[in-house]
Design a protein around this motif. Sequence first.
Motif, PDB file in Angstrom:
ATOM      1  N   ASP A 126       0.801  -1.229   0.000  1.00 53.23           N
ATOM      2  CA  ASP A 126       0.000   0.000   0.000  1.00 53.23           C
ATOM      3  C   ASP A 126       0.834   1.280   0.000  1.00 53.23           C
ATOM      4  OD1 ASP A 126       0.835   0.263   2.670  1.00 53.23           O
ATOM      5  OD2 ASP A 126      -1.097  -0.352   3.506  1.00 53.23           O
TER       6      ASP A 126
ATOM      7  N   TYR B 122       1.186   3.634  -3.237  1.00 53.26           N
ATOM      8  CA  TYR B 122       0.232   4.654  -3.671  1.00 53.26           C
ATOM      9  C   TYR B 122       0.771   6.061  -3.393  1.00 53.26           C
ATOM     10  CZ  TYR B 122      -4.151   7.211  -4.224  1.00 53.26           C
ATOM     11  OH  TYR B 122      -5.117   8.107  -4.636  1.00 53.26           O
TER      12      TYR B 122
ATOM     13  N   SER C 132      -0.555   6.954  -7.618  1.00 49.00           N
ATOM     14  CA  SER C 132      -0.640   5.934  -8.666  1.00 49.00           C
ATOM     15  C   SER C 132      -0.796   4.557  -8.021  1.00 49.00           C
ATOM     16  CB  SER C 132       0.618   5.947  -9.543  1.00 49.00           C
ATOM     17  OG  SER C 132       0.652   4.822 -10.384  1.00 49.00           O
ATOM     18  N   ASN C 133      -1.672   3.728  -8.592  1.00 44.19           N
ATOM     19  CA  ASN C 133      -1.873   2.378  -8.092  1.00 44.19           C
ATOM     20  C   ASN C 133      -0.930   1.365  -8.740  1.00 44.19           C
ATOM     21  OD1 ASN C 133      -4.115   2.690  -6.245  1.00 44.19           O
ATOM     22  ND2 ASN C 133      -5.325   3.248  -8.049  1.00 44.19           N
TER      23      ASN C 133
ATOM     24  N   ILE D 181       0.323  -2.208  -7.286  1.00 43.85           N
ATOM     25  CA  ILE D 181      -0.604  -2.722  -6.268  1.00 43.85           C
ATOM     26  C   ILE D 181      -1.594  -3.661  -6.944  1.00 43.85           C
ATOM     27  CG2 ILE D 181      -2.317  -2.136  -4.520  1.00 43.85           C
ATOM     28  CD1 ILE D 181      -1.039   0.625  -4.322  1.00 43.85           C
TER      29      ILE D 181
ATOM     30  N   TRP E 146      -5.063  -6.023  -6.647  1.00 45.41           N
ATOM     31  CA  TRP E 146      -6.288  -6.269  -5.886  1.00 45.41           C
ATOM     32  C   TRP E 146      -6.674  -7.736  -6.008  1.00 45.41           C
ATOM     33  CZ3 TRP E 146      -5.077  -1.319  -6.483  1.00 45.41           C
ATOM     34  CH2 TRP E 146      -5.542  -0.403  -5.523  1.00 45.41           C
TER      35      TRP E 146
ATOM     36  N   GLY F  82      -8.544  -0.225  -7.173  1.00 49.06           N
ATOM     37  CA  GLY F  82      -7.889   0.953  -7.728  1.00 49.06           C
ATOM     38  C   GLY F  82      -7.463   0.759  -9.158  1.00 49.06           C
ATOM     39  N   ASN F  83      -7.333  -0.487  -9.577  1.00 47.39           N
ATOM     40  CA  ASN F  83      -7.136  -0.775 -10.993  1.00 47.39           C
ATOM     41  C   ASN F  83      -7.841  -2.099 -11.292  1.00 47.39           C
ATOM     42  OD1 ASN F  83      -5.265  -2.992 -10.459  1.00 47.39           O
ATOM     43  ND2 ASN F  83      -3.790  -1.387  -9.925  1.00 47.39           N
TER      44      ASN F  83
ATOM     45  N   VAL G 108      -4.684   4.034   0.327  1.00 49.10           N
ATOM     46  CA  VAL G 108      -4.817   4.125  -1.132  1.00 49.10           C
ATOM     47  C   VAL G 108      -6.049   4.964  -1.472  1.00 49.10           C
ATOM     48  CG1 VAL G 108      -3.546   2.028  -1.696  1.00 49.10           C
ATOM     49  CG2 VAL G 108      -5.966   1.843  -1.117  1.00 49.10           C
TER      50      VAL G 108
ATOM     51  N   ALA H 200      -9.172   2.448   1.346  1.00 55.33           N
ATOM     52  CA  ALA H 200      -9.192   3.386   0.226  1.00 55.33           C
ATOM     53  C   ALA H 200     -10.169   4.500   0.571  1.00 55.33           C
ATOM     54  CB  ALA H 200      -9.590   2.648  -1.053  1.00 55.33           C
TER      55      ALA H 200
END
Length: 566
Positions: free
Chosen positions: A79, A82, A88-89, A92, A94, A111-112, A384, A420
């Motif tokens: 994390d 970020y 920017s992710n 990272i 998910w 985040g993406n 994030v 987040a």
Amino acid sequence: MKKVIMKIGVCFALLLSLISVFTGNIYAYSEGVTVDYNTTGLSEAKYQATFVFDASHLEKEVENVQLEGGFQFIKKSEDHLYQDNLASNAGITWYSAYEYQEGMYPTGGCGNKDRIDLKYNGSCILYDMEKDDTLYSVTLPLPATEYYYGYYVTYQDGSSEVIQDPANPSKSNPLNQHDASWSYFYVGSKEDALEGQEYIYPSQKTGKQEYQSYQAFDGTTNQIGVYLPAGYENGKDYKTIYLAHGNGGNETEWCQLGSASSIVENLIAENKLADSIVVTLNNSHFSGTGFNVESNKILADDVVNNVIPFIESHYKVSTDPNDRSYAGLSAGGVAASTVMELAPDSFGAFGIISAAVQVDDSLFSDELVSKLKTKKIYISAGTVDFGLINSFFKASVVDFFMPQLDKYGIDYTFEKQNGAHDWNTWRGAFSRFASEILWNPEYVTYHLTMVDTLNQGDQLTVKTDIPVSKYQTCIIDNQEVTPTVNTENDFVTLTLASSKLALGKHTITVQATNGKTSGTFEVIEKVMVKNETSQAVKTGDDSYGQWYLLLCLLSFGFFKKKAFIR
């Protein structure tokens, strides 16, 4: 014949069990969500949640149903990227609930969405549900915290929508039908909760949630939520916590998805927060609010000149500004920072979470700076969270708001939460704000009334001026005991037998959440008191009475024998 029937019955039962094994356990759970220990064999989560949805509730023909909600996870070890990469992710990943490992925590969305093996609706991962006639079900392994969720329904006509769980809808405000938009539920307990979520679980003591209408600054009628903690009716001069929601939210969210009422109850019970009520605002009632001071003036005007007077005329709260606090998340964080700058005299503490107002040097006069240096200011955002840094709204706290406070030497407390731009972050931040920044309980010296001496075996009665809502424990000679707790004029009265206490002097302490009272008493042997005229014993030894009864029986036998002889 009976044996044949029994064999047929046994075979039928076995057949049903085999069918349940091979077709899933959808009928083993009731409609809604059921939480158990994890038996899926998937992930390192301690628990699992099974969701069952009955599509027959719906009016249109259903093609498919999927689950979505706060069920996407990231690794704590990643994390930092970020903030390191200026929002920017990149780097990272998910993960789905099936991939959960220790050291991960959930976020409200992804985040993406670069994983093509997962399905998404917006930023939420979609989980396919198994169909059995009109029932749809899925089981997710989950760590302990609170989750929001809904069902993503695709209809045969090609349309789709997300609906709340009909078996577990969020609670609505009866005055305007506002609700929290999502269903929600709890997994686990304080003992195994994810970091920052320890105080979110429903308390053993529950107060009252109510909603009120008030006249807003523009003459319209608006609604607010008011949470009164357990024992409110016995207290006075409560502190007041005003909470603002985010963009598009309403007055119901903070005490449901945000667990603010549970957090307050638990902190009061643990003596980490003074008696406080929670007022949840409905800032969505007003139009024209944005991400600068000018557009948020109406929110500051309304809370100061309309909401506060209403609360202080209808509830048992302190009117001292230092006994009020204002906190908000996202757009509510912008509102909180605006109120702090425009009406610093109205509150003693401010919580600015996941966003802040664009800085304006013209506001920071010597007078304002001097006032803000006397306030408690708490700033927080998720690890994030776009409200943390480099926000496209220019409303993030690290690179826009905190440097402004630093510039003028205004002290504040800043913390990042695991999450987040979501309720994991906001619940964690509010827990810290309430427990570490707001008011410590005032210590009260209570009093008790009881006898100084009592006979062994007699009942000890202890009257106190401790409100029922404040009572915690009773301790005699450093050992906790369990007396009978009665109420007398809303205060605690304790009764307990002294038969198990040794002869001699004892110390008793009655502990409340915000103080205690102590006293001493002596246990003595029962005293024998003789009647002055008959010398018979009134209490204690009754041997005289026993001899008298024996003589009467012997005499009766003697005379009866003589009568028989005659």
